[in-house]
Scaffold this active site. Sequence first.
Site, PDB file in Angstrom:
ATOM      1  N   TRP A 196       0.839  -1.229   0.002  1.00 41.04           N
ATOM      2  CA  TRP A 196      -0.082   0.104  -0.097  1.00 41.04           C
ATOM      3  C   TRP A 196       0.970   1.153  -0.071  1.00 41.04           C
ATOM      4  O   TRP A 196       1.823   1.264   0.770  1.00 41.04           O
ATOM      5  CB  TRP A 196      -1.051   0.003   1.114  1.00 41.04           C
ATOM      6  CG  TRP A 196      -1.664   1.340   1.355  1.00 41.04           C
ATOM      7  CD1 TRP A 196      -2.686   1.803   0.389  1.00 41.04           C
ATOM      8  CD2 TRP A 196      -1.297   2.380   2.245  1.00 41.04           C
ATOM      9  NE1 TRP A 196      -3.074   3.055   0.714  1.00 41.04           N
ATOM     10  CE2 TRP A 196      -2.243   3.663   1.953  1.00 41.04           C
ATOM     11  CE3 TRP A 196      -0.445   2.602   3.120  1.00 41.04           C
ATOM     12  CZ2 TRP A 196      -2.169   4.744   2.469  1.00 41.04           C
ATOM     13  CZ3 TRP A 196      -0.047   3.955   3.876  1.00 41.04           C
ATOM     14  CH2 TRP A 196      -1.218   4.962   3.441  1.00 41.04           C
TER      15      TRP A 196
ATOM     16  N   LYS B  32      -7.152   2.557  -2.611  1.00 44.01           N
ATOM     17  CA  LYS B  32      -7.652   3.163  -1.413  1.00 44.01           C
ATOM     18  C   LYS B  32      -8.696   4.333  -2.202  1.00 44.01           C
ATOM     19  O   LYS B  32      -8.332   4.658  -3.267  1.00 44.01           O
ATOM     20  CB  LYS B  32      -6.632   3.923  -0.697  1.00 44.01           C
ATOM     21  CG  LYS B  32      -7.042   4.546   0.616  1.00 44.01           C
ATOM     22  CD  LYS B  32      -5.990   4.812   1.472  1.00 44.01           C
ATOM     23  CE  LYS B  32      -6.397   5.604   2.843  1.00 44.01           C
ATOM     24  NZ  LYS B  32      -5.430   5.589   4.015  1.00 44.01           N
TER      25      LYS B  32
ATOM     26  N   HIS C 187     -11.704   1.364   2.444  1.00 38.72           N
ATOM     27  CA  HIS C 187     -11.260   1.821   1.336  1.00 38.72           C
ATOM     28  C   HIS C 187     -12.141   1.974   0.246  1.00 38.72           C
ATOM     29  O   HIS C 187     -11.682   2.386  -0.821  1.00 38.72           O
ATOM     30  CB  HIS C 187      -9.794   1.114   0.927  1.00 38.72           C
ATOM     31  CG  HIS C 187      -8.731   1.287   1.850  1.00 38.72           C
ATOM     32  ND1 HIS C 187      -7.348   1.024   1.533  1.00 38.72           N
ATOM     33  CD2 HIS C 187      -8.543   1.947   3.121  1.00 38.72           C
ATOM     34  CE1 HIS C 187      -6.566   1.158   2.530  1.00 38.72           C
ATOM     35  NE2 HIS C 187      -7.432   1.932   3.574  1.00 38.72           N
TER      36      HIS C 187
ATOM     37  N   HIS D  32      -8.423  -6.775   3.948  1.00 36.85           N
ATOM     38  CA  HIS D  32      -8.112  -6.219   5.181  1.00 36.85           C
ATOM     39  C   HIS D  32      -9.249  -5.783   5.938  1.00 36.85           C
ATOM     40  O   HIS D  32     -10.074  -4.874   5.567  1.00 36.85           O
ATOM     41  CB  HIS D  32      -7.387  -4.765   4.809  1.00 36.85           C
ATOM     42  CG  HIS D  32      -5.763  -4.740   4.897  1.00 36.85           C
ATOM     43  ND1 HIS D  32      -4.975  -3.840   4.816  1.00 36.85           N
ATOM     44  CD2 HIS D  32      -5.185  -6.094   4.892  1.00 36.85           C
ATOM     45  CE1 HIS D  32      -3.757  -4.324   4.754  1.00 36.85           C
ATOM     46  NE2 HIS D  32      -3.665  -5.594   4.732  1.00 36.85           N
TER      47      HIS D  32
END
Length: 424
Positions: A189, A232, A266, A290
């Site tokens: 990320w 994101k 996200h 996640h």
Amino acid sequence: MRNNQKIEHAYEMAKDIYAKWGVDVKDVLKQMDLISVSLPCWHGDDVAGFEKPNEQVAGGGIQVTGNYPGRARTADELRMDLEMAFSLIPGYHRLNLHSMYGEFGKDLVDRDALEYAHYKGWVEWAVQESIKLDFNATCFSHPMAASGFTLSSKDSEIRKFWIEHVKRCRTISSHIGRELGSPCIHNLWIPDGMKDTPVDRKTPRFLLKKSLDEIYAVEYPKSEIKDSLESKLFGIGSESYVVGSHEFYFGYAQSRDKMLCLDAGHFHPTESLADKISAILLFFDELLLHLSRGIRWDSDHAVIQSDDLLAIADEIVRSGDMDRVHIALDFFDASINRVGAWVISARATLKSLLSALLQPLEKLRAYENEGDFFARLALMEESKTQPMGAVWDYYCLQKDVPHRDLWMQDIARYESDVLKKRSD
Ligand code: RNT
Ligand code: ZN
């Protein structure tokens, strides 16, 4: 009746109830044993890391709020806290390490100089604790990320620095995976983006693609490392533009045989992450999640059995391919006991999966195929109040971890014996 007998008794009753719906609870518990959840190491010290003790503050749009006492300040403290947390979570799980949690000794080792040796202590500990490890490059909280751009920077020196960092993190990940005999998921990320409306959305994306191709040109066996990329929607300081958007990584990962990482915080708040799972699994071999809990924004609160989490668990189970979905937790909350938050979150995730596994799926599928949507809805509703808790208590008993709320006293004791004695 002794307490354990009561739990066994309640379990036997629950087993009968579920059997009437065609659910074999014993089989469900066997499936529970196959689930592993990767805990975020970064929650234990408020995403500070061990590069410059007591100096680091999370950057790159990551905001930790709260000042609860007792955060881990060293690798030994973090491991001790994790051991405590793992002892209260049924099953064998994983730890998700960020590269900034290496053991660097007295020297400052910059991100473009990381070696496996800095993580050897973690691997030895993982062997001892029978857990597996995942890994993340850390492309934030660093002067070279101060411009808001890393791998997509227009400055070739900045790009070079981060390419080297991520390359090293992948080498380290594959080494970890080899040592532990379990593929280490390396998730990437990056914070790159802009606060205000950009004129050129294309060039940073082009540069990111180029950097990623350079990074992934080095191939490792999938038995050692699995690569994933995390998108994101927006971040603090990148409200108007995020280079690594969902579409960007969907295309990239699809065309390069990589995994996508979907973070529950996200996406647009009304977008359902659960709904994405079945679509993505048609086009990708595997998927990383996640699990997080965003409140009003990507706030990374501890994970609870929310409707969102239950829906995600339902979809993981209903995909029929639980082993293709990797589950990691991503949260950091400095306002409550951190060890307790790990336990709440992991137990909530396991309970949600248990509740999904206990649903009368065959019956529900049959109703749906017959077009009997009243029966489908009615049975779904009734299944919500069945004695899942009795099965959970029994599962905890079987795995030798405290059932119901009994673990709260272990956390309270650990807090007074250990955490309160840490002065920050
Ligand atoms: C940030 C991403 C990322 C981080 C961790 C610390 O918005 O969710 O996964 O939380 O790398
Ligand atoms: Zn995440």
